[in-house]
Design a protein around this motif. Structure first.
Motif, mmCIF file in Angstrom:
data_model
loop_
_atom_site.group_PDB
_atom_site.id
_atom_site.type_symbol
_atom_site.label_atom_id
_atom_site.label_comp_id
_atom_site.label_asym_id
_atom_site.label_seq_id
_atom_site.Cartn_x
_atom_site.Cartn_y
_atom_site.Cartn_z
ATOM 1 N N ALA A 151 0.836 -1.209 0.000
ATOM 2 C CA ALA A 151 0.000 0.000 0.000
ATOM 3 C C ALA A 151 0.865 1.251 0.000
ATOM 4 O O ALA A 151 0.624 2.199 -0.769
ATOM 5 C CB ALA A 151 -0.920 0.001 1.220
ATOM 6 N N ARG A 152 1.884 1.264 0.839
ATOM 7 C CA ARG A 152 2.744 2.442 0.914
ATOM 8 C C ARG A 152 3.631 2.570 -0.320
ATOM 9 O O ARG A 152 3.937 3.686 -0.763
ATOM 10 C CB ARG A 152 3.557 2.386 2.204
ATOM 11 C CG ARG A 152 2.674 2.483 3.457
ATOM 12 C CD ARG A 152 3.488 2.562 4.738
ATOM 13 N NE ARG A 152 4.075 1.305 5.121
ATOM 14 C CZ ARG A 152 3.545 0.438 5.995
ATOM 15 N NH1 ARG A 152 2.356 0.699 6.539
ATOM 16 N NH2 ARG A 152 4.169 -0.678 6.321
ATOM 17 N N LEU A 153 4.039 1.428 -0.897
ATOM 18 C CA LEU A 153 4.801 1.464 -2.143
ATOM 19 C C LEU A 153 3.979 2.086 -3.260
ATOM 20 O O LEU A 153 4.468 2.944 -4.009
ATOM 21 C CB LEU A 153 5.228 0.039 -2.528
ATOM 22 C CG LEU A 153 5.882 -0.132 -3.907
ATOM 23 C CD1 LEU A 153 7.171 0.659 -4.011
ATOM 24 C CD2 LEU A 153 6.126 -1.613 -4.197
ATOM 25 N N LEU A 154 2.739 1.670 -3.396
ATOM 26 C CA LEU A 154 1.866 2.243 -4.433
ATOM 27 C C LEU A 154 1.631 3.729 -4.194
ATOM 28 O O LEU A 154 1.566 4.511 -5.146
ATOM 29 C CB LEU A 154 0.531 1.494 -4.457
ATOM 30 C CG LEU A 154 0.553 0.121 -5.133
ATOM 31 C CD1 LEU A 154 -0.739 -0.632 -4.848
ATOM 32 C CD2 LEU A 154 0.760 0.266 -6.636
ATOM 33 N N ALA A 155 1.507 4.120 -2.937
ATOM 34 C CA ALA A 155 1.324 5.541 -2.624
ATOM 35 C C ALA A 155 2.532 6.354 -3.066
ATOM 36 O O ALA A 155 2.387 7.430 -3.669
ATOM 37 C CB ALA A 155 1.077 5.718 -1.126
ATOM 38 N N ARG A 156 3.746 5.853 -2.802
ATOM 39 C CA ARG A 156 4.962 6.576 -3.213
ATOM 40 C C ARG A 156 5.100 6.593 -4.726
ATOM 41 O O ARG A 156 5.506 7.603 -5.313
ATOM 42 C CB ARG A 156 6.196 5.942 -2.570
ATOM 43 C CG ARG A 156 6.277 6.131 -1.061
ATOM 44 C CD ARG A 156 7.631 5.690 -0.508
ATOM 45 N NE ARG A 156 7.880 4.260 -0.688
ATOM 46 C CZ ARG A 156 7.508 3.328 0.168
ATOM 47 N NH1 ARG A 156 6.825 3.653 1.268
ATOM 48 N NH2 ARG A 156 7.789 2.040 -0.053
ATOM 49 N N TRP A 157 4.764 5.477 -5.351
ATOM 50 C CA TRP A 157 4.844 5.414 -6.823
ATOM 51 C C TRP A 157 3.905 6.434 -7.463
ATOM 52 O O TRP A 157 4.277 7.128 -8.413
ATOM 53 C CB TRP A 157 4.486 4.008 -7.290
ATOM 54 C CG TRP A 157 4.295 3.895 -8.769
ATOM 55 C CD1 TRP A 157 5.261 3.974 -9.737
ATOM 56 C CD2 TRP A 157 3.053 3.688 -9.464
ATOM 57 N NE1 TRP A 157 4.693 3.824 -10.989
ATOM 58 C CE2 TRP A 157 3.342 3.649 -10.842
ATOM 59 C CE3 TRP A 157 1.729 3.521 -9.041
ATOM 60 C CZ2 TRP A 157 2.357 3.450 -11.821
ATOM 61 C CZ3 TRP A 157 0.746 3.333 -10.010
ATOM 62 C CH2 TRP A 157 1.058 3.290 -11.367
ATOM 63 N N ASP A 158 2.713 6.543 -6.930
ATOM 64 C CA ASP A 158 1.732 7.457 -7.518
ATOM 65 C C ASP A 158 2.028 8.920 -7.208
ATOM 66 O O ASP A 158 1.942 9.778 -8.087
ATOM 67 C CB ASP A 158 0.336 7.120 -7.012
ATOM 68 C CG ASP A 158 -0.701 8.128 -7.457
ATOM 69 O OD1 ASP A 158 -1.170 8.011 -8.602
ATOM 70 O OD2 ASP A 158 -1.018 9.050 -6.671
ATOM 71 N N SER A 159 2.365 9.210 -5.955
ATOM 72 C CA SER A 159 2.391 10.606 -5.501
ATOM 73 C C SER A 159 3.731 11.088 -4.977
ATOM 74 O O SER A 159 3.856 12.261 -4.611
ATOM 75 C CB SER A 159 1.338 10.807 -4.403
ATOM 76 O OG SER A 159 0.052 10.484 -4.870
#
Length: 317
Positions: A151-159
């Motif tokens: 979840a946190r990886l996807l958050a960093r990737w997106d934003s």
């Protein structure tokens, strides 16, 4: 069509008398704004009677085309644990839409996500720095085994940062009318992420409109190269007709479950959705989740069986 929100005291603690409303020719909509099915505002559904609501926490059930079948437990925001990941996936798919047959871009696992695997007693996925997974695969690792580090990886990737991504989550919640929800992280580990059963049903309906999200949350298990077989944390998938959606549990949040089930009304398939929150809080996550699953199964089978008994499952009256 959107009707004004019904005063809360009329909704909490019982089922809506649908027979009276339909007899008067009134189109029924839920307090969260679920519109009637176009061209079918008056579904042939009689009053299904009182539902087996759990005594603990709060819960709500809605039927597509009809609206709310009732709520129990009020609308005080409570921690929702990994139900948070439904909004994480919803935002990712809004920002980076995928076709049903599309894997999406490859995303590299950073050192932070790899370091977080297996640390702190969280629900994580064992990934290594430099590994690359498709967006679709990471959504599976997010929603099926409920990987907080993913979840946190996807958050960093997106934003670029979790803080920036959380701002997007909050804006999405505002657009959906989730007035009693606050997101403070992308994984749900933070007890400051709180919501209500009614708000989570708004999100569930919106997320289930995306075919990729819908396919992922319905997946019982999948094989991931390098990781082996991963199994869905949602035991309700063993119940006939259930299409997902997501579990969430912690000591403070108790057991939480969003679910969606297909039923038939007048020969037409309808989506029945429910939210059961804050079950057996302050016990153990496992005990809370068992209570949420049992309560959810009782609610959905009760509605489904009563629709069948009324003759609506086969399209006859």
């Amino acid at each position: 069509m959107s009707l004004p929100r019904t005063p809360r005291h009329r909704l909490v603690g019982g089922a809506v008398s649908l027979a009276l409303l339909t007899a008067l020719g009134i189109a029924v909509a839920s307090p969260s704004g679920a519109p009637p099915v176009p061209g079918d505002e008056r579904l042939p559904v009689s009053d299904i009677g009182p539902l087996p609501w759990p005594h603990d926490g709060q819960s709500a059930v809605e039927l597509e085309g009809t609206g709310s079948l009732g709520e129990r437990g009020g609308r005080r925001p409570v921690p929702i644990a990994s139900l948070t990941k439904v909004m994480t996936a919803y935002v990712i798919l809004k920002e980076h839409p995928l076709r049903p047959d599309e894997e999406g871009p490859l995303i590299e696992v950073d050192r932070t996500a790899a370091h977080e695997a297996g640390v702190g007693g969280e629900s994580t996925v064992p990934v290594r720095p430099g590994e690359r997974y498709s967006q679709r695969r990471l959504l599976e690792l997010l929603l099926i085994p409920s990987g907080n580090n993913v979840a946190r990886l996807l958050a960093r990737w997106d934003s670029g940062s979790q803080a920036a991504f959380v701002a997007k989550m909050r804006r999405a919640a505002g657009r959906l009318g989730m007035e009693d929800t606050v997101y403070t992280g992308s994984s749900g580990i933070e007890p400051t992420t709180t919501s209500t059963a009614a708000d989570q049903l708004r999100l569930t309906r919106a997320a289930m409109e995306d075919p990729v999200f819908r396919a992922v949350v319905a997946t019982r298990e999948t094989i991931v190269p390098g990781l082996g077989t991963i199994t869905n944390t949602n035991p309700l998938l063993d119940t006939p007709g259930v299409l997902g959606v997501k579990t969430g549990s912690s000591t403070l949040a108790g057991g939480n479950l969003l679910w969606a089930c297909e039923v038939r009304v007048g020969g037409t398939p309808r989506l029945l959705v429910g939210a059961v929150l804050h079950q057996r809080a302050n016990t153990t996550p496992a005990e809370g989740l068992r209570a949420a699953v049992d309560a959810s199964r009782g609610l959905l089978t009760s509605v489904r069986d009563r629709l069948a008994a009324a003759g609506t499952e086969g399209g006859e009256r």
